[in-house]
Design a protein around this motif. Structure first.
Motif, PDB file in Angstrom:
ATOM      1  N   GLY A  73      30.257 -32.997  16.970  1.00 53.93           N
ATOM      2  CA  GLY A  73      30.791 -33.084  15.606  1.00 53.93           C
ATOM      3  C   GLY A  73      30.438 -31.778  14.902  1.00 53.93           C
ATOM      4  N   ASP A  78      31.567 -31.390   9.131  1.00 53.47           N
ATOM      5  CA  ASP A  78      30.955 -32.016   7.937  1.00 53.47           C
ATOM      6  C   ASP A  78      31.638 -31.580   6.643  1.00 53.47           C
ATOM      7  OD1 ASP A  78      29.731 -29.476   7.962  1.00 53.47           O
ATOM      8  OD2 ASP A  78      27.695 -30.234   7.579  1.00 53.47           O
ATOM      9  N   TYR A  79      31.952 -30.294   6.517  1.00 48.70           N
ATOM     10  CA  TYR A  79      32.594 -29.837   5.277  1.00 48.70           C
ATOM     11  C   TYR A  79      34.094 -30.165   5.258  1.00 48.70           C
ATOM     12  CZ  TYR A  79      33.352 -25.761   8.341  1.00 48.70           C
ATOM     13  OH  TYR A  79      33.680 -24.947   9.392  1.00 48.70           O
ATOM     14  N   CYS A 114      26.901 -24.528   2.958  1.00 44.09           N
ATOM     15  CA  CYS A 114      26.842 -25.461   4.090  1.00 44.09           C
ATOM     16  C   CYS A 114      27.317 -26.865   3.701  1.00 44.09           C
ATOM     17  CB  CYS A 114      25.400 -25.546   4.590  1.00 44.09           C
ATOM     18  SG  CYS A 114      24.278 -26.219   3.351  1.00 44.09           S
ATOM     19  N   GLY A 115      27.563 -27.686   4.713  1.00 44.87           N
ATOM     20  CA  GLY A 115      27.898 -29.096   4.491  1.00 44.87           C
ATOM     21  C   GLY A 115      26.625 -29.925   4.352  1.00 44.87           C
ATOM     22  N   ILE A 116      26.735 -31.243   4.552  1.00 43.98           N
ATOM     23  CA  ILE A 116      25.602 -32.145   4.290  1.00 43.98           C
ATOM     24  C   ILE A 116      24.793 -32.464   5.547  1.00 43.98           C
ATOM     25  CG2 ILE A 116      27.001 -34.263   4.566  1.00 43.98           C
ATOM     26  CD1 ILE A 116      24.044 -33.716   2.106  1.00 43.98           C
ATOM     27  N   ASP A 173      22.803 -31.013   7.899  1.00 42.97           N
ATOM     28  CA  ASP A 173      21.429 -30.613   8.230  1.00 42.97           C
ATOM     29  C   ASP A 173      20.419 -31.299   7.325  1.00 42.97           C
ATOM     30  OD1 ASP A 173      22.923 -28.969   9.803  1.00 42.97           O
ATOM     31  OD2 ASP A 173      22.512 -27.141   8.666  1.00 42.97           O
TER      32      ASP A 173
END
Ligand code: GLA
Length: 381
Positions: free
Chosen positions: A31, A35-36, A165-167, A169
């Motif tokens: 995946g 995420d974004y 960045c997305g969520i 991490d």
């Protein structure tokens, strides 16, 4: 690691710390770059983390010593300003995001250290943000909310540090459960804990290459995905399936089409991977990892020669179910799913093969799925 930060705290601050915060780094099983795009990700927190021994202060000052950088930062919560060592900006960023949220927070002093390699794609910065957030929560008597905190830490990274960045991490570092990977639906933020297939181990394969330009390349990829969604008249690529993409492909420019193909197929692979894991099907999970790598290499174009070499050598080992790059790409780490009984031989043989091919000595080690961010109270001395 815990003893090290505790002992150094005593030496530096002339008394015992009251607690230690620990927040883990992560690998992503599958995946990637979804995420974004409001898609699905399946990361796993690893047994490498950032540790902070700390105690509350009576004022609004924050004073932190980093053992790894041998540097100390000090700032006041009522006059947050940028400047100073880069690692300190993650702590300030978290303070900024909490304050922006209207949360009254208190000062503290702490000593930190970590064993998540930096710049390797294992989310050492998310680990640092979450460890700092755990400290702020404790000294400010806030109840601990892993989801809310992950979102605040993402905001710190996006708007204070400046990385878009997305969520994934932050959320896996805060909310992971030991022994499990974490399926995140990045649209609803629904979480599911999924165990690894029995008898398998995830091996981290650090290529020891670190690329500059990661942030600009990352933003460029993100831009192409957003353009693709806009052109197809949807809010995010999550709303598009393979059939719809086929139908609208002609309206997209070449880059947008290739990026969208990756994201849409990767979302489907991630859900299939969860199913494979639930059935203990290591072979299928491995094959999905291989396909994911090929898609990131050829379609999303974020792999490198060294990552490809590592993955090829890993996949040629009889004990390997599958392998792929992990994280944003452009250097850093790949991972492999390996038969537990053969891990030592796997690490030895892949390290040898990679060094012969590239002239670089890599770092290979098995990792185990760790729990998310935690607070460890210390006994009074
Ligand atoms: C980085 C970002 C994540 C995610 C990955 C790619 O790790 O921080 O939000 O986008 O890249 O999957």
């Amino acid at each position: 690691m815990k003893n090290k930060v505790e002992e150094t705290f005593k030496m530096r601050f002339g008394g015992p710390a009251t607690a230690v915060a620990r927040a883990p780094g992560r690998v992503n099983l599958i995946g990637e770059h979804t995420d974004y795009n409001e898609g699905f990700v399946l990361p796993m927190a690893i047994d490498r983390a950032v540790w902070i021994a700390f105690r509350a202060r009576n004022d609004l000052r924050v004073k932190v010593h980093s053992i790894d950088f041998n540097e100390t930062i000090e700032f006041s919560l009522d006059g947050l300003a940028k400047g100073g060592p880069e690692w300190g900006e993650y702590i300030k960023g978290v303070a900024w995001a909490l304050t922006l949220d209207g949360t009254p927070i208190h000062g503290w002093e702490g000593v930190m250290s970590g064993d998540v390699p930096r710049g390797a794609g294992l989310s050492s910065s998310a680990a640092l943000e979450l460890a700092a957030a755990r400290v702020f929560a404790e000294v400010s008597a806030l109840s601990w909310d892993p989801m809310k905190t992950a979102l605040l830490c993402q905001k710190a990274e996006n708007r204070w540090v400046g990385v878009n960045c997305g969520i994934m991490d932050q959320l896996v570092s805060s909310a992971a459960a030991a022994g499990h990977a974490l399926l995140i639906d990045c649209r609803s933020l629904e979480l599911q804990h999924v165990p690894l297939p029995r008898g398998t181990v995830v091996v981290v394969m650090d290529t020891k290459t670190r690329r500059g330009l990661v942030d600009s390349e990352y933003n460029e990829r993100r831009g192409s995905c957003e353009r693709a969604a806009r052109t197809m008249g949807v809010r995010s690529l999550r709303q598009i399936d393979e059939a719809r993409l086929k139908h609208s492909e002609e309206t997209l420019d070449d880059a947008a089409r290739r990026r969208a193909r990756h994201v849409i197929s990767e979302n489907a692979r991630t859900l299939e991977a969860v199913d494979a894991m639930r059935h203990g099907n290591a072979g299928l999970l491995g094959r999905l990892m291989n396909t994911s790598h090929a898609s990131l290499r050829d379609g999303f174009e974020v792999s490198t020669r060294e990552l490809n070499t590592m993955v090829e050598i890993a996949c040629a080992q009889p004990s390997c179910h599958g392998a792929r790059m992990t994280g944003a790409g452009f250097g850093g780490c790949a991972i492999a799913l390996v038969q537990e009984t053969e891990v030592d031989r796997f690490c030895r043989d892949v390290a040898k093969g990679y060094e012969v091919s590239t002239g670089i000595a890599p770092d290979l080690y098995p990792c185990s799925p760790s729990g998310g961010t935690e607070l460890i109270p210390l006994k009074k001395a």
